[in-house]
Design an enzyme around this catalytic site. Structure first.
Site, PDB file in Angstrom:
ATOM      1  N   CYS A  63      15.842  47.779   4.799  1.00 45.61           N
ATOM      2  CA  CYS A  63      14.558  47.892   4.106  1.00 45.61           C
ATOM      3  C   CYS A  63      14.346  49.333   3.649  1.00 45.61           C
ATOM      4  O   CYS A  63      13.974  50.203   4.440  1.00 45.61           O
ATOM      5  CB  CYS A  63      13.419  47.449   5.025  1.00 45.61           C
ATOM      6  SG  CYS A  63      11.795  47.494   4.250  1.00 45.61           S
ATOM      7  N   THR A 307      -9.795  32.817   8.349  1.00 45.71           N
ATOM      8  CA  THR A 307      -9.992  31.822   7.293  1.00 45.71           C
ATOM      9  C   THR A 307     -11.282  32.113   6.541  1.00 45.71           C
ATOM     10  O   THR A 307     -12.241  32.633   7.112  1.00 45.71           O
ATOM     11  CB  THR A 307     -10.037  30.392   7.865  1.00 45.71           C
ATOM     12  OG1 THR A 307     -10.199  29.463   6.789  1.00 45.71           O
ATOM     13  CG2 THR A 307     -11.178  30.228   8.856  1.00 45.71           C
ATOM     14  N   TYR A 308     -11.238  31.817   5.255  1.00 44.15           N
ATOM     15  CA  TYR A 308     -12.439  31.895   4.424  1.00 44.15           C
ATOM     16  C   TYR A 308     -12.807  30.499   3.928  1.00 44.15           C
ATOM     17  O   TYR A 308     -13.638  30.344   3.038  1.00 44.15           O
ATOM     18  CB  TYR A 308     -12.201  32.837   3.228  1.00 44.15           C
ATOM     19  CG  TYR A 308     -11.687  34.198   3.640  1.00 44.15           C
ATOM     20  CD1 TYR A 308     -12.552  35.168   4.147  1.00 44.15           C
ATOM     21  CD2 TYR A 308     -10.339  34.508   3.548  1.00 44.15           C
ATOM     22  CE1 TYR A 308     -12.082  36.403   4.539  1.00 44.15           C
ATOM     23  CE2 TYR A 308      -9.856  35.742   3.944  1.00 44.15           C
ATOM     24  CZ  TYR A 308     -10.732  36.693   4.439  1.00 44.15           C
ATOM     25  OH  TYR A 308     -10.249  37.925   4.836  1.00 44.15           O
ATOM     26  N   THR A 310     -11.131  28.525   2.091  1.00 44.58           N
ATOM     27  CA  THR A 310     -10.798  28.291   0.687  1.00 44.58           C
ATOM     28  C   THR A 310      -9.303  28.013   0.560  1.00 44.58           C
ATOM     29  O   THR A 310      -8.499  28.418   1.410  1.00 44.58           O
ATOM     30  CB  THR A 310     -11.136  29.510  -0.189  1.00 44.58           C
ATOM     31  OG1 THR A 310     -10.310  30.616   0.202  1.00 44.58           O
ATOM     32  CG2 THR A 310     -12.606  29.882  -0.071  1.00 44.58           C
ATOM     33  N   THR A 319      -8.367  24.894   6.805  1.00 42.46           N
ATOM     34  CA  THR A 319      -6.966  25.268   6.596  1.00 42.46           C
ATOM     35  C   THR A 319      -6.177  25.375   7.907  1.00 42.46           C
ATOM     36  O   THR A 319      -5.045  25.847   7.909  1.00 42.46           O
ATOM     37  CB  THR A 319      -6.877  26.616   5.859  1.00 42.46           C
ATOM     38  OG1 THR A 319      -7.486  27.644   6.676  1.00 42.46           O
ATOM     39  CG2 THR A 319      -7.585  26.554   4.512  1.00 42.46           C
ATOM     40  N   GLU A 384      -4.794  34.822  -0.338  1.00 44.39           N
ATOM     41  CA  GLU A 384      -4.212  33.748   0.457  1.00 44.39           C
ATOM     42  C   GLU A 384      -2.710  33.948   0.626  1.00 44.39           C
ATOM     43  O   GLU A 384      -2.147  33.668   1.694  1.00 44.39           O
ATOM     44  CB  GLU A 384      -4.515  32.396  -0.207  1.00 44.39           C
ATOM     45  CG  GLU A 384      -6.000  32.054  -0.169  1.00 44.39           C
ATOM     46  CD  GLU A 384      -6.391  30.901  -1.084  1.00 44.39           C
ATOM     47  OE1 GLU A 384      -7.524  30.415  -0.968  1.00 44.39           O
ATOM     48  OE2 GLU A 384      -5.555  30.496  -1.928  1.00 44.39           O
TER      49      GLU A 384
END
Length: 421
Positions: A63, A307-308, A310, A319, A384
């Site tokens: 990396c 979580t929202y 959505t 979700t 997301e």
């Protein structure tokens, strides 16, 4: 009420990661606190030693971003610049002997055993570390491996590169910045299909059979389409000069991840009901390095529960099934089985393309390509997508620490038995 106090700012070299993580302020604060403590705070290892260990870890996944970051931080911390020529130039033999654990935690953490701890802490004829030093080093290694997954997934670019180089790499970040609302490449019905799958899971009572769960867990590893594949990433291309660059700080780059079910060793599946983070791993680390253990725990819990409600343009969405499928699939890749989870839900929630993406990011981050990114989460909002990659980072980190802390527990037990003889 205690007044709000934001965590100290990280050095500027962390900005490319923080700019992405800022889409989740609730996560950003514990992340900054944890990184500050682990790499810059109190602890048994000196600051420049931590950055050098992180260089060793970043080399395992080739990396370039993390290698660049920790080279700069090693120099800023007053480290001996001669060490940057490579591990064989390092004058601290205790760091050199960590190369074996670096390999194991990066690729096959199930091979980190009590004997590994014994060799690193009880070598009377050669260099060895205290348990506190080893714990600190193991967390630095594991967290850096996980950071490599996140950095490669988002296409992180060092802030110091030239504008022309940055422009040539800009396409790597377009996928992340492309919200569902402003893309013309929307995959028809992606979110709608996921919502239907979630509804089916809620409608059908789970079988709950342990045998069924075991069978499905093992079948997760029988699908070649979810294997790590693809070429090297643009910043970690596999040409000879760059490969030689990564080999400076570690040996045997041919040692890599293997499918847990295809391994040649005799390691058994890691069962969470027998050894869990909450009841075992956290407890043993808290005793040896309490400054950072609570911060790790906060990140794990927050990432799983964030979580929202959505998904794309849809609101008020539960979700949890999707989040659990992502988290548990990553840990299944490392042989960790949650006995109360029906692994058929992984195949219900995650497409083949998504499983390929997750496995590549978690196990072969240097192989992440634009085509892999562009093939998944097309309908997701940018935040997301970031959340999914945070889950990959944290779930992978927890998996490595579970194996390490179990090895510590077995080491303690073996040491007690030897003392009683």
């Amino acid at each position: 009420m205690t007044p709000y106090s934001p965590p100290p700012a990280l050095p500027r070299v962390w900005e490319p990661l923080l700019q992405v993580i800022q889409s989740h302020p609730r996560y950003e604060e514990p992340f900054v606190r944890c990184i500050n403590e682990l790499f810059y705070g109190a602890g048994p290892l000196r600051v420049h030693e931590r950055h050098y260990i992180a260089l060793m870890a970043a080399s395992r996944h080739r990396c370039s971003f993390m290698l660049n970051l920790f080279e700069r931080e090693f120099e800023a911390a007053g480290g001996d610049l001669g060490w940057l020529k490579g591990l064989k130039f390092c004058k601290n033999s205790k760091l050199i002997v960590l190369d074996e654990m670096n390999r194991l935690l990066a690729h096959q953490p199930w091979l980190c055993l009590a004997d590994t701890i014994q060799r690193l802490t009880k070598n009377e004829s050669g260099p060895h570390l205290s348990l506190q030093e080893l714990v600190h080093a193991a967390i630095v290694l594991s967290h850096t491996h996980a950071l490599c997954s996140f950095a490669e997934a988002i296409g992180a670019v060092p802030i110091e590169i030239s504008s022309s180089e940055r422009q040539s790499m800009a396409s790597r970040c377009e996928w992340l910045a492309r919200d569902k609302e402003n893309t013309g490449a929307r995959r028809k019905g992606e979110i709608e299909d996921l919502l239907k799958r979630m509804n089916r899971l809620r409608a059908v009572a789970a079988d709950g059979s342990d045998e069924r769960g075991k069978e499905t867990f093992e079948r997760l590893h029988e699908q070649p389409e979810d294997g790590g594949s693809g070429g090297d990433s643009p910043t970690s291309a596999g040409d000879g000069s760059l490969l030689q660059n990564f080999q400076r700080f570690t040996g045997n780059l041919s040692f890599t991840y293997v499918d847990f079910q295809s391994r040649s060793d005799s390691t058994k599946t890691f069962k969470i009901h027998e050894f869990s983070w909450d009841q075992h791993g956290y407890v043993i680390l808290e005793d040896l390095y309490n400054e950072v253990t609570g911060k790790l725990d906060e990140k794990f819990n927050l990432t799983q529960n964030l979580t929202y409600k959505t998904m794309g343009q849809y609101e008020d969405v539960d979700t949890s099934a999707y989040r659990m499928a992502v988290w548990n699939y990553i840990q299944a890749l490392y042989g960790i089985r949650h006995d109360d989870y029906d692994y058929s839900e992984v195949n219900t929630m995650l497409s083949r393309e998504m499983k390929t993406f997750i496995k590549t990011v978690a196990c072969f981050p240097h192989r992440v390509t634009d085509s892999l990114r562009n093939g998944v989460m097309v309908d997701f909002k940018a935040s997301e997508k970031v959340h999914v990659m945070l889950m990959i980072m944290e779930s992978r980190l927890q998996a490595a620490l579970l194996y390490f802390t179990r090895a510590l527990t077995n080491y303690y037990a073996s040491d007690r038995r030897s003392a009683m003889r």
